[in-house]
Design a protein around this motif. Sequence first.
Motif, PDB file in Angstrom:
ATOM      1  N   UNK A 106      -7.834  35.829 -11.922  1.00  0.00           N
ATOM      2  CA  UNK A 106      -7.103  35.082 -12.944  1.00  0.00           C
ATOM      3  C   UNK A 106      -7.943  33.956 -13.540  1.00  0.00           C
ATOM      4  N   UNK A 107      -8.923  33.468 -12.820  1.00  0.00           N
ATOM      5  CA  UNK A 107      -9.774  32.384 -13.323  1.00  0.00           C
ATOM      6  C   UNK A 107     -10.569  32.816 -14.548  1.00  0.00           C
ATOM      7  N   UNK A 108     -10.919  34.094 -14.633  1.00  0.00           N
ATOM      8  CA  UNK A 108     -11.748  34.561 -15.740  1.00  0.00           C
ATOM      9  C   UNK A 108     -11.112  34.238 -17.088  1.00  0.00           C
ATOM     10  N   UNK A 109      -9.856  34.553 -17.240  1.00  0.00           N
ATOM     11  CA  UNK A 109      -9.186  34.274 -18.505  1.00  0.00           C
ATOM     12  C   UNK A 109      -9.019  32.797 -18.781  1.00  0.00           C
ATOM     13  N   UNK A 110      -8.882  32.015 -17.734  1.00  0.00           N
ATOM     14  CA  UNK A 110      -8.665  30.581 -17.893  1.00  0.00           C
ATOM     15  C   UNK A 110      -9.929  29.822 -18.279  1.00  0.00           C
ATOM     16  N   UNK A 111     -11.069  30.259 -17.753  1.00  0.00           N
ATOM     17  CA  UNK A 111     -12.292  29.460 -17.876  1.00  0.00           C
ATOM     18  C   UNK A 111     -13.458  30.186 -18.539  1.00  0.00           C
ATOM     19  N   UNK A 112     -13.195  31.341 -19.133  1.00  0.00           N
ATOM     20  CA  UNK A 112     -14.263  32.148 -19.729  1.00  0.00           C
ATOM     21  C   UNK A 112     -15.110  31.366 -20.721  1.00  0.00           C
TER      22      UNK A 112
END
Length: 182
Positions: A106-112
């Motif tokens: 889920x971090x990928x979408x938040x911090x890409x």
Amino acid sequence: MSKASVIPQLMGVFQEYGYEGASITRFSEATSLKRASLYHYFPNGKEEMADEVLDYITQALQEQLLAPLHSDLPPIDRLRAMNQNIDAFYQHGQRDCLLALLTIGEAQGLFQEQVQQALNLFIDSLATVLVTAGITPITARERAEEAIALIQGSLVLTRGLNNTATFERVLERLPADLLRPE
């Protein structure tokens, strides 16, 4: 304890557990702050903490890791100095790269976007040094990308094999490999 002083401790939690494994309980244990104090500093919780940690990493990247690349030293000396900073920053290969950990789940979408900006800063800084050494811009960018891939891969191997030899070898060879003739 100030908000700024807890950021390195939060970073350690993210590095050890990743974004999804990081919890308020773990942040509280690492910082010795109660949950209420953590939410006082970071009202939006874990996402805000990660956002602040990414800002901290980007600043550290500019001020610590990449600073030698912007000096007037010869290119080989700039690269060697950068490697010393990388070695210290990753504690001789013992710390994971948070940028890599924040591209999973889920971090990928938040911090890409932030991760992409930090990586491009690193790539562009390295490529600029290589261009000043006479490497063509396209080759310089490719080598800079490959260098970061080698560093990141060696951190994965260090963690997986519980042995820093690959990380140490990559850093030792990197300056000469980057500056090899085309």
